[in-house]
Design an enzyme around this catalytic site. Structure first.
Site, mmCIF file in Angstrom:
data_model
loop_
_atom_site.group_PDB
_atom_site.id
_atom_site.type_symbol
_atom_site.label_atom_id
_atom_site.label_comp_id
_atom_site.label_asym_id
_atom_site.label_seq_id
_atom_site.Cartn_x
_atom_site.Cartn_y
_atom_site.Cartn_z
ATOM 1 N N THR A 96 -34.588 44.618 -68.657
ATOM 2 C CA THR A 96 -35.100 43.847 -67.526
ATOM 3 C C THR A 96 -36.584 43.601 -67.762
ATOM 4 O O THR A 96 -37.286 44.444 -68.317
ATOM 5 C CB THR A 96 -34.800 44.520 -66.161
ATOM 6 O OG1 THR A 96 -35.028 43.565 -65.123
ATOM 7 C CG2 THR A 96 -35.649 45.746 -65.901
ATOM 8 N N CYS B 152 -40.894 46.992 -58.396
ATOM 9 C CA CYS B 152 -39.469 47.292 -58.550
ATOM 10 C C CYS B 152 -39.291 48.451 -59.529
ATOM 11 O O CYS B 152 -40.175 48.747 -60.322
ATOM 12 C CB CYS B 152 -38.716 46.086 -59.102
ATOM 13 S SG CYS B 152 -38.741 44.647 -58.021
ATOM 14 N N HIS C 253 -32.006 46.838 -61.376
ATOM 15 C CA HIS C 253 -33.389 46.448 -61.055
ATOM 16 C C HIS C 253 -33.530 46.515 -59.529
ATOM 17 O O HIS C 253 -33.177 45.590 -58.814
ATOM 18 C CB HIS C 253 -33.610 45.024 -61.577
ATOM 19 C CG HIS C 253 -35.002 44.494 -61.440
ATOM 20 N ND1 HIS C 253 -35.638 43.857 -62.477
ATOM 21 C CD2 HIS C 253 -35.865 44.457 -60.399
ATOM 22 C CE1 HIS C 253 -36.843 43.452 -62.080
ATOM 23 N NE2 HIS C 253 -36.997 43.802 -60.816
#
Lengths: 210, 162
Positions: free
Chosen positions: B22, B28, B45
């Protein structure tokens, strides 16, 4: 109000909001630089979060961004976003630095201040236009990956949706983007419950429903 | 070898020899799960700490730590992973901007995300082997399913393997 329920008419109203806010921001930058800066395009686009990151040049693209949180009559986040070459061009224009030394503290504070002025004048215009008291947070600068900056800015919207309405003003200097790279942007990301308040303030809440 | 890309509030599972990645984690958190015997690796995520923050009932479960991590565990088991062998690694949870005053709770979203991920992993009895969290910078991460190593890349920093 969910982004999926906005009519074309309401999207046009938001485009006008962007024209007024970002137009005013461009005027401020113009007087600061002593050169013509204008709004190239205003776009109002409902986009999924991952689409917004792509729109800003991809998750790993390095950007400089000034962030402000707005509270008051409406709430949301504002971002002034520049690519690195745009930012270096602007710093060199304002300080005479060649740009060869990359981003110095002085250079970064120029971008910080430009972002501050742009967002401040956007908010002033918005507040006058809508008749709302708007309280901005202290502006903060980050230079990092677009994905990291945008996903953070979308976290409040993320509570109710996976899509955000991006109100984007693209800026250009002397009729051209500041550099060959994609032009700079001023994004308004209202919290979802603010859209109803914008339309109410403008007396168009009942218009153009689907 | 394929690299599976996970976007914001998305998840995925890969098997040896593929990897899963990711890009641009800020506040996040990238939660990864790995079964070293089956060489199955999963990633989610996570954007927000808790489904209590969700408005409405129809939400994307991969967005919130408390729903995303249990769902990822189930997905891993469907791919043949053994719950008792699964171990976790975490990355992300940065504070991208520093503002004053009333914007505090908004800014602490990164550390709240990390806390929430640790809590849900502990409730699921999944040990955390290592983490690279906090700070004020974005991270790109990639989990290699052949080794279970998690690679972390950030602008202006050395590549890191945890």
């Amino acid at each position: 109000m969910d982004s999926g329920t906005l009519s074309d008419f309401h999207l046009d109203v938001l485009k006008e909001v962007s024209n007024i806010g970002a137009g005013n921001a461009a005027t401020s930058l113009s007087s600061l630089l002593g050169r013509a800066v204008d709004m190239r395009v205003s776009r109002v686009v409902p986009m999924p979060f991952n689409g917004i990151v792509d729109y800003a040049g991809g998750a790993e693209r390095m950007i400089l961004s000034v962030f402000v949180r707005i509270e008051g009559g409406i709430s949301g986040n504002m971002l002034f976003v520049m690519g690195t070459s745009d930012a270096l061009a602007l710093i060199s224009h304002m300080t005479g630095a060649s740009g060869g030394e990359g981003f110095t503290d002085m250079g970064l504070s120029v971008i910080h201040e430009v972002g501050n002025i742009m967002i401040g004048s956007y908010i002033t215009a918005l507040s006058d236009f809508l008749g709302f008291e708007l309280t901005p947070s202290v502006p903060s600068l980050a230079m990092d990956m677009a994905g990291a900056i945008l996903a953070f800015s979308l976290s409040e919207i993320g509570r109710s949706s996976d899509t955000a309405i991006v109100i984007d003003g693209c800026l250009s200097l002397d009729g051209n983007p500041l550099s060959e790279e994609e032009s700079s942007h001023i994004f308004l990301l209202p919290d979802p419950d603010s859209f109803g308040r914008i339309f109410q303030a403008l007396g168009v809440a009942g218009h153009g429903g689907r | 070898m394929a690299v599976v890309r996970v976007g914001i509030a998305e998840s995925g599972v890969v098997m040896n020899p593929d990897s899963i990645s990711t890009l641009g984690l800020g506040s996040c958190v990238g939660v990864t799960l790995y079964d070293e015997k089956r060489r199955v690796g999963g990633m989610v995520h996570v954007m927000l700490p808790s489904t209590e923050l969700a408005r409405g009932t129809d939400f994307n479960r991969s967005k919130f730590a408390d729903s995303a991590v249990p769902d990822l565990l189930k997905q891993m088991i469907r791919y043949g992973a053994d719950e008792r062998r699964i171990k976790a690694k975490l990355a992300g949870g940065a504070q991208m901007f520093s503002l004053g005053g009333n914007a505090d709770s908004l800014l602490k979203i990164g550390s709240r995300n990390v806390e929430a991920c640790r809590k849900v992993l502990s409730a699921l009895r999944i040990p955390i082997l290592s983490e690279d969290t906090g700070g004020s910078w974005g991270r790109t991460v990639e989990l290699f399913s052949d080794s279970g190593m998690l690679e972390i890349r950030a602008i202006g920093r050395e590549k890191k393997l945890i």
